[in-house]
Design a protein around this motif. Structure first.
Motif, short mmCIF file in Angstrom:
data_model
loop_
_atom_site.label_atom_id
_atom_site.label_comp_id
_atom_site.label_asym_id
_atom_site.label_seq_id
_atom_site.Cartn_x
_atom_site.Cartn_y
_atom_site.Cartn_z
N PHE A 147 0.85 -1.19 -0.14
CA PHE A 147 0.14 0.09 0.21
C PHE A 147 0.95 1.22 0.19
N LEU A 148 1.92 1.16 0.41
CA LEU A 148 3.07 2.24 0.36
C LEU A 148 3.25 2.68 -1.11
N ASP A 149 3.51 1.78 -1.98
CA ASP A 149 3.76 2.23 -3.40
C ASP A 149 2.39 3.08 -3.90
N GLN A 150 1.28 2.68 -3.59
CA GLN A 150 0.01 3.47 -4.12
C GLN A 150 0.09 4.74 -3.39
N ALA A 151 0.35 4.74 -1.98
CA ALA A 151 0.39 5.97 -1.17
C ALA A 151 1.53 7.04 -1.90
N PHE A 152 2.60 6.61 -1.81
CA PHE A 152 3.48 7.59 -2.70
C PHE A 152 2.82 8.04 -3.97
N VAL A 153 2.36 7.09 -4.77
CA VAL A 153 1.97 7.96 -5.92
C VAL A 153 0.67 8.63 -5.96
N ARG A 154 -0.30 8.08 -5.36
CA ARG A 154 -1.61 8.72 -5.03
C ARG A 154 -1.83 10.01 -4.09
N LEU A 155 -0.92 9.77 -3.18
CA LEU A 155 -1.03 11.24 -2.34
C LEU A 155 0.20 12.04 -2.66
N GLY A 156 1.25 11.73 -3.41
CA GLY A 156 2.02 12.69 -4.16
C GLY A 156 3.24 13.21 -3.10
N PHE A 157 3.93 11.92 -2.60
CA PHE A 157 4.97 12.86 -1.99
C PHE A 157 6.07 11.73 -2.06
N ASP A 158 7.46 12.16 -1.78
CA ASP A 158 8.67 11.39 -1.87
C ASP A 158 8.98 11.16 -0.50
N PRO A 159 9.19 9.85 -0.32
CA PRO A 159 9.76 9.43 1.09
C PRO A 159 11.10 9.64 1.53
N ILE A 160 11.97 10.19 0.50
CA ILE A 160 13.24 10.46 0.86
C ILE A 160 13.17 11.86 1.57
N GLU A 161 12.15 12.57 1.50
CA GLU A 161 12.08 13.91 2.39
C GLU A 161 12.04 13.65 3.72
N GLY A 162 11.67 12.40 3.98
CA GLY A 162 11.57 12.07 5.63
C GLY A 162 10.35 11.26 5.53
N PHE A 163 10.22 10.20 6.20
CA PHE A 163 8.95 9.51 6.09
C PHE A 163 8.72 8.42 7.28
N GLN A 164 7.86 8.41 7.73
CA GLN A 164 7.49 7.38 9.01
C GLN A 164 6.11 6.61 8.71
N LEU A 165 6.20 5.18 9.10
CA LEU A 165 5.02 4.47 8.88
C LEU A 165 4.69 4.10 10.22
N LEU A 166 3.46 4.09 10.87
CA LEU A 166 3.01 3.92 12.13
C LEU A 166 1.97 3.03 11.82
N ASP A 167 1.68 2.09 12.99
CA ASP A 167 0.65 1.46 13.03
C ASP A 167 -0.57 2.23 13.77
N SER A 168 -1.71 1.92 13.64
CA SER A 168 -2.64 2.67 14.23
C SER A 168 -2.87 2.48 15.71
N SER A 169 -2.14 1.54 16.24
CA SER A 169 -2.38 1.19 17.66
C SER A 169 -0.87 1.82 18.35
N ASP A 170 -0.16 2.53 17.38
CA ASP A 170 1.05 3.14 18.19
C ASP A 170 1.19 4.64 17.70
N VAL A 171 -0.08 5.24 17.75
CA VAL A 171 0.01 6.77 17.62
C VAL A 171 -0.04 7.59 18.85
N ASN A 172 1.03 8.22 19.13
CA ASN A 172 1.20 8.89 20.40
C ASN A 172 2.47 10.01 20.20
N ALA A 173 2.59 10.76 21.22
CA ALA A 173 3.31 11.84 20.85
C ALA A 173 4.66 11.65 21.03
#
Length: 492
Positions: free
Chosen positions: A122-148
């Motif tokens: 789903f990351l491949d489609q996310a990069f294309v459809r949402l239009g951002f380059d992960p080399i700018e800085g990127f993090q992938l989080l699970d919905s259960s791990d979202v905190n400060a």
């Protein structure tokens, strides 16, 4: 009969994006198991007459996703004992797929051959459809791990496995620890799947009010360098202090040394204590910040000469806390505060041994800072001596000692002793009073602080009443002030 498991990815959802190699494997396989048939590619597979079994029923039989993944992985190992099988799952097998991580572990233990083949995630489609380059800085989080702690606004952030509105609500609450309620957020459903894709931009507070959440849903927050978003991070504080101390920074901060701001550390500590006494949380927050600044400045000074930095300070503290709490982080136990304190002291002694500190040369009184306020220092010295058995048996003995020291002061005054001798006698009296405080389980510093506040309050009463009469303490008699003192006392 050969055995083994081949794991294949079914891609992000669009059947046309399924790789040719994996399609051939599926066509030629005799045993196919899929994690879920709730995926757009599964319809194409069924239309081609390829048979499979799904683990969808496992979701219904277990109370948590952790149990689901565990059950699937264990079952696959059992099934692989008979013959080779294919395990197909959405996306890429090594992206946000817990069952594969478990399979790698269990297959190695059971001696079952395991092969993992990729697929479009789903990351491949996310990069294309949402239009951002992960080399700018990127993090992938699970919905259960979202905190400060996990969120970094300076990175593009994708949050996967947002299955339903309840999960979206939990994600929203986690994001609100860092982002304002109206911060723009993008919700994507079935990215890249023709006829099913939805991309919606909404304020953060609305993400759990949207419909359409499912297995192919995610939340995206574009990266931002806004100072307001970075203001709550420790990294930003470290950066700011570095700027203040660097060439071109603040001339005053650049000139400071450990010695020059030594008194500031003490003053800020006492200002924090004042907010505690006043039970003033808002003021306490501010004063704790001022105290933290002192720690940051001292750490920065050492960072500049290469000895340590504030992250080394934090690392050392983390290691110490874990080491000295084996009843929390280890296999020891402590059922109450007294047992926990004994465990702390035992590990503290063990720590000294590991550091190679000589027990024969060490004093039981070591560890009491010489610059502590005298009352507090006396209390700590007595507590350490008492642990070694050097103590009074009962409080009556302490009270008798207080009377003895008081008589010695009277005798010294009668005999005309010099001020230095009387000062020592007074010190003995105060030291004995601290002993009494220990037996009463009262911190002498706290007790005296309460009396200071009481004195300040009553004297202020005297001043206010005299002012109402057009008078002042300087123009009043002791008898007048004593009467007002008693009034203040009665009014409490």
């Amino acid at each position: 009969m050969s055995t083994g498991i081949t794991v294949v990815g079914l891609g992000s959802g669009d059947p046309d994006q399924l790789t040719l190699g994996i399609w051939k494997i599926l066509q030629g396989a005799s045993r196919i198991y899929v994690r879920t048939q709730e995926h757009p590619v599964m319809k194409r597979i069924a239309e081609e007459g390829i048979s499979f079994e799904s683990f969808d029923s496992v979701y219904e039989d277990n109370g948590s996703f952790g149990d689901v993944y565990e059950s699937i992985a264990r079952r696959l190992i059992e099934l692989a004992a008979g013959s080779e099988l294919i395990y197909a799952l959405p996306g890429h097998p090594m992206v946000a797929e817990k069952t594969v991580l478990l399979l790698r572990e269990y297959a190695a233990e059971a001696g079952v051959p395991l092969k993992v083949l990729g697929g479009e995630s789903f990351l491949d489609q996310a990069f294309v459809r949402l239009g951002f380059d992960p080399i700018e800085g990127f993090q992938l989080l699970d919905s259960s791990d979202v905190n400060a702690e996990s969120l970094r606004p300076s990175l593009h952030t994708l949050i996967g496995q947002v299955y339903d509105s309840l999960t979206a609500s939990e994600v929203k609450l986690g994001l609100m620890e860092v982002y304002p309620d109206d911060h723009p957020v993008i919700v994507g459903h079935a990215l890249g799947v023709e006829g099913e894709e939805q991309i919606v931009k909404v304020p953060l507070y609305e993400i759990d009010r949207l419909e359409g959440y499912g297995n192919l849903s995610l939340v995206y927050i574009p990266r931002s360098e806004e100072d307001s978003l970075r203001a709550g991070s420790f990294a930003r504080l470290h950066e700011i202090v570095g700027i203040l101390r660097s060439p071109g920074g603040c001339p005053w901060d650049m000139e400071q040394t450990h010695a020059s701001i030594r008194k500031n550390l003490i003053e800020e500590t006492y200002e924090v204590l004042e907010t505690i006494d006043e039970d003033d949380p808002d003021h306490m927050r501010e004063e704790l910040g001022d105290l933290l600044l002192q720690i940051m400045l001292h750490s920065r000074m050492e960072e500049e000469v290469g000895t340590f930095n504030v992250y080394d300070v934090i690392r050392g503290l983390n290691e110490k806390l874990i080491f000295r709490h084996p009843h929390v982080f280890g296999d020891k136990s402590a059922d109450n505060a007294e047992e926990a304190l004994k465990s702390w002291d035992a590990m503290k002694s063990e720590e000294k041994k590991l550091k190679g500190e000589s027990k024969s040369e060490a004093s039981l009184l070591d560890g009491v800072p010489k610059d502590l306020p005298a009352l507090m220092k006396a209390y700590k010295l007595q507590k350490k001596a008492a642990k070694a058995g050097f103590d009074w048996d009962k409080i009556e003995d302490v009270l008798a000692k207080i009377e003895e020291e008081l008589e010695e002061i009277r005798a010294g005054l009668a005999e005309g002793d010099d001020s230095e001798a009387l000062k020592l006698e007074l010190g003995d009296l105060l030291f004995s009073a601290v002993n009494a405080a220990r037996f009463l389980n009262a911190d002498p510093e706290e007790a005296l602080s309460l009396v200071n506040d009481k004195f300040r309050r009553r004297f202020r009463y005297i001043e206010d009443r005299l002012r109402e009469k057009g008078s002042s303490p300087q123009t009043s008699t002791l008898a007048e002030m004593d009467a007002l003192w008693n009034e203040a006392k009665a009014a409490e």
